[in-house]
Scaffold this active site. Structure first.
Site, PDB file in Angstrom:
ATOM      1  CG  ASP A 124      -0.194  -0.041   2.534  1.00 18.22           C
ATOM      2  OD1 ASP A 124       0.967  -0.480   2.546  1.00 18.22           O
ATOM      3  OD2 ASP A 124      -0.770   0.357   3.559  1.00 18.22           O
ATOM      4  CD  GLU A 125       5.847   1.132   1.737  1.00 18.08           C
ATOM      5  OE1 GLU A 125       6.180   1.314   2.922  1.00 18.08           O
ATOM      6  OE2 GLU A 125       6.613   0.635   0.892  1.00 18.08           O
TER       7      GLU A 125
END
Length: 280
Positions: A124-125
């Site tokens: 989720d980066e």
């Protein structure tokens, strides 16, 4: 008759050459399509269709080289992390989590200027490369716009999901020696933003790097200290003032380092607790 036969043979040969040429052109076009597809897959994230880490590093190297050639060229790197994303995966499942990542990608893209780039760095980066900014405040304004957009809820089927992002910002052309140092420092600023309460942004400051090195040193020495029994526990009595009786004891840990002597608890307890949580 002989002339007619020769003309027939030439026409037949020309026809076969044209057919074969067409076949070769089709095969070449097919191979080119396959190569383009393979190149796209190698440089893009299959879920969000954003550029991936490989593409980002190549682009970052180009921008870094340009900044070295032109000291007035200014750019910024934003490192983004979705707060509490793991909760969505754990509670609603990875399918909803994937849909959320796609929706987040499209929303983040909508904020960026022409020529800016967003890449999925992993999980989720995300990393955003802002090229040709006039001043550092431009990067801060975009970070604020990104966080404002994320305040709006996501509607995925029957679910309404709210998601905040934390952002670390590093301004390019500020004395970095390598392109990957930009990502390192943006990640350090991101860590600081999350440490301060999440849903925030922080601009990298040079002392963050020295603090990170000190923290890493303490984490390493903590493991050695535990193995070598360098910790000592003191028991401080708790006395009832009205009866003057000892009603309990408070356990106080002290770390006696072979070279640094006694290290105060406030210098290592938080790091020890964070290290334990990260391993659980």
């Amino acid at each position: 008759a002989a002339k007619a036969e020769v003309e027939r043979l030439n026409a037949d040969l020309e026809k076969r050459v044209i057919q074969r040429t067409a076949q070769l052109e089709q095969e070449i076009a097919k191979r080119q399509r396959i190569q383009e597809e393979l190149l796209y897959l190698a440089l893009h994230d299959p879920l969000t269709e954003l550029p991936n880490r490989t593409w980002l590093m190549d682009r970052l190297k180009q921008v870094f080289k340009r900044s070295q050639q032109n000291p007035h060229y200014l750019f910024a790197v934003l490192f983004l992390d979705c707060d509490r994303f793991k909760i969505v995966n754990d509670s609603l499942g990875h399918m909803i989590g994937d849909q959320l990542l796609i929706s987040i990608s499209r929303r983040l893209e909508s904020v960026l200027r022409m020529g800016d780039t967003i890449a999925r760095f992993g999980g989720d980066e995300f990393v955003i490369l802002l090229e040709e900014i006039d001043r550092p405040e431009d990067a801060i304004k975009i970070a604020q716009s990104l966080q404002d957009q994320m305040k709006l809820s996501f509607h995925l089927g029957e679910y309404e999901i709210f998601m905040d992002i934390s952002i670390g910002i590093v301004i390019g052309n500020q004395g970095h020696q390598q392109p990957d140092h930009l990502l390192r420092d943006a990640d350090l600023a991101l860590y600081k933003a999350k440490e301060e309460g999440k849903g925030r942004y922080r601009v990298f400051e040079h002392n963050m790097h020295s603090i990170a090195l000190q923290r890493l040193e303490i984490e390493t020495e903590l493991r050695l200290a535990l193995a070598q029994s360098q910790f000592i526990v003191y028991y401080q009595p708790i006395v009832c003032l009205s009866t003057q009786e000892v009603i309990g004891f408070e356990a106080l840990v002290r770390w006696f380092h072979p070279q640094k002597q006694m290290i105060p608890p406030d210098h290592f307890l938080n790091i020890a607790e964070d290290t334990r949580r990260s391993e659980e």
